[in-house]
Design a protein around this motif. Sequence first.
Motif, PDB file in Angstrom:
ATOM      1  N   LEU A 167      -6.685  17.705   4.925  1.00 51.03           N
ATOM      2  CA  LEU A 167      -6.079  16.647   5.722  1.00 51.03           C
ATOM      3  C   LEU A 167      -6.513  15.312   5.141  1.00 51.03           C
ATOM      4  O   LEU A 167      -7.684  14.939   5.204  1.00 51.03           O
ATOM      5  N   ALA A 168      -5.563  14.593   4.550  1.00 52.68           N
ATOM      6  CA  ALA A 168      -5.865  13.339   3.865  1.00 52.68           C
ATOM      7  C   ALA A 168      -5.428  12.168   4.735  1.00 52.68           C
ATOM      8  O   ALA A 168      -4.244  12.040   5.064  1.00 52.68           O
ATOM      9  N   LEU A 169      -6.375  11.317   5.099  1.00 54.22           N
ATOM     10  CA  LEU A 169      -6.077  10.124   5.893  1.00 54.22           C
ATOM     11  C   LEU A 169      -5.763   8.985   4.935  1.00 54.22           C
ATOM     12  O   LEU A 169      -6.592   8.620   4.088  1.00 54.22           O
ATOM     13  N   GLY A 170      -4.560   8.402   5.080  1.00 51.90           N
ATOM     14  CA  GLY A 170      -4.102   7.460   4.077  1.00 51.90           C
ATOM     15  C   GLY A 170      -3.718   6.099   4.604  1.00 51.90           C
ATOM     16  O   GLY A 170      -3.272   5.946   5.749  1.00 51.90           O
ATOM     17  N   VAL A 171      -3.876   5.102   3.722  1.00 56.81           N
ATOM     18  CA  VAL A 171      -3.377   3.742   3.934  1.00 56.81           C
ATOM     19  C   VAL A 171      -2.656   3.321   2.659  1.00 56.81           C
ATOM     20  O   VAL A 171      -2.643   4.051   1.662  1.00 56.81           O
ATOM     21  N   ASN A 172      -2.039   2.137   2.703  1.00 51.95           N
ATOM     22  CA  ASN A 172      -1.352   1.639   1.511  1.00 51.95           C
ATOM     23  C   ASN A 172      -2.079   0.423   0.939  1.00 51.95           C
ATOM     24  O   ASN A 172      -3.079  -0.040   1.492  1.00 51.95           O
ATOM     25  N   ASN A 173      -1.559  -0.097  -0.167  1.00 53.15           N
ATOM     26  CA  ASN A 173      -2.201  -1.219  -0.845  1.00 53.15           C
ATOM     27  C   ASN A 173      -1.535  -2.560  -0.555  1.00 53.15           C
ATOM     28  O   ASN A 173      -1.690  -3.507  -1.347  1.00 53.15           O
ATOM     29  N   LYS A 174      -0.836  -2.672   0.564  1.00 48.14           N
ATOM     30  CA  LYS A 174      -0.257  -3.976   0.903  1.00 48.14           C
ATOM     31  C   LYS A 174      -1.385  -4.989   1.109  1.00 48.14           C
ATOM     32  O   LYS A 174      -2.314  -4.763   1.889  1.00 48.14           O
ATOM     33  N   ASP A 175      -1.277  -6.110   0.408  1.00 47.29           N
ATOM     34  CA  ASP A 175      -2.350  -7.095   0.444  1.00 47.29           C
ATOM     35  C   ASP A 175      -2.062  -8.260   1.380  1.00 47.29           C
ATOM     36  O   ASP A 175      -2.675  -9.328   1.267  1.00 47.29           O
ATOM     37  N   ASP A 176      -1.128  -8.049   2.327  1.00 46.93           N
ATOM     38  CA  ASP A 176      -0.753  -9.125   3.248  1.00 46.93           C
ATOM     39  C   ASP A 176      -1.511  -9.051   4.570  1.00 46.93           C
ATOM     40  O   ASP A 176      -1.153  -9.727   5.533  1.00 46.93           O
ATOM     41  N   GLY A 177      -2.572  -8.253   4.620  1.00 44.67           N
ATOM     42  CA  GLY A 177      -3.313  -8.092   5.873  1.00 44.67           C
ATOM     43  C   GLY A 177      -4.528  -8.981   5.993  1.00 44.67           C
ATOM     44  O   GLY A 177      -5.278  -8.877   6.969  1.00 44.67           O
ATOM     45  N   GLY A 178      -4.742  -9.845   5.004  1.00 42.44           N
ATOM     46  CA  GLY A 178      -5.847 -10.792   5.088  1.00 42.44           C
ATOM     47  C   GLY A 178      -7.211 -10.168   4.945  1.00 42.44           C
ATOM     48  O   GLY A 178      -8.213 -10.741   5.395  1.00 42.44           O
ATOM     49  N   ILE A 179      -7.300  -8.996   4.315  1.00 39.14           N
ATOM     50  CA  ILE A 179      -8.573  -8.313   4.188  1.00 39.14           C
ATOM     51  C   ILE A 179      -8.954  -8.213   2.720  1.00 39.14           C
ATOM     52  O   ILE A 179      -8.101  -7.990   1.859  1.00 39.14           O
TER      53      ILE A 179
END
Length: 322
Positions: A125-137
């Motif tokens: 079970l792989a928990l994933g996010v993306n590389n969008k850099d518009d989140g201010g982090i």
Amino acid sequence: MPAPTTRLVCTLTAAATALTLAPPPPAAAHTAYPGHTTSRYITADGTPEDTTRARDAGCADAETGQDGLRILFLGTQEHPDRLRHPGTTARTSTPRIPADTATDIAAAYATGFRDCNTTDTTTRLALGVNNKDDGGIDPATAGAAWADIVDTAARRAATPAITVTGALDAEPSWSTPAWARAWIDAYTHTTDRRLYAANSAGGCPTPGQNSTTCNNGWTVADVHHLATGAAPTVHALPQIYRTDGIQARQWAAISAWGAHHRDQPLRAAGALSQHTACTQRGGCQRTDNTPRQAWTQLRDALNDREATRVTRLPYASDMRWP
């Protein structure tokens, strides 16, 4: 003239020599389609329904009896410690949830999987996010934070049938290459848990092309780093959506580049498709490969040259909305 017995011995010897010298069959002959799992876009809204849906999804996946990799994509990381729905931008008003809610969702999924698992089915079970850099982090902060979330979720898993890992959907159009590299380097420096790179290779060349550039200032070297080169724990599950096979050929070219320049062909784990998601929402123009088509395109493209040939391609997974 040799006696018949001599001729027979010579014939058998020649045949044995021919068998010995014959080249081995191509790897594709030993790489059978493994069947597919379902991966999911998670649209959590911070209510008890989040864990109810996750438990139901885990139960449904266990009941298929299909071993393999399954990704839960939770969207974009935002400052401070929030998650935004997949497929959205910073301007959208969709709910944001605390990032550590991902561990509750994973725990609920594991509970459902355990309770409905009557066939000894196992899954990564792989928990994933993306590389969008518009989140201010900051990307290094984000990568390390996601590694901590994956480690926490792994400790909370309710069943030995589930191995919790991380996942990343890295696409050139969504960030600078420096942002994505900082994210994955921080992740791999923080945890030794496997990361499945379910990435795209937008604008990258196909075999026979001399270019090494991809979209948005990325290069083949960047794409290879995000899919294999960052660490031995990074395994590629590339997006093979297009029915014309060009994405599979792009990844074959990236693998060949890695073999030549890094002595490191793509560490390929399988292929990701979006056939079910396309059926659910429509709007797909020749990007609705079935899981078998996606997996077969990737296998054949990689096996087209010795340097990138695979003898194992264990996973095929198909995206759906929750």
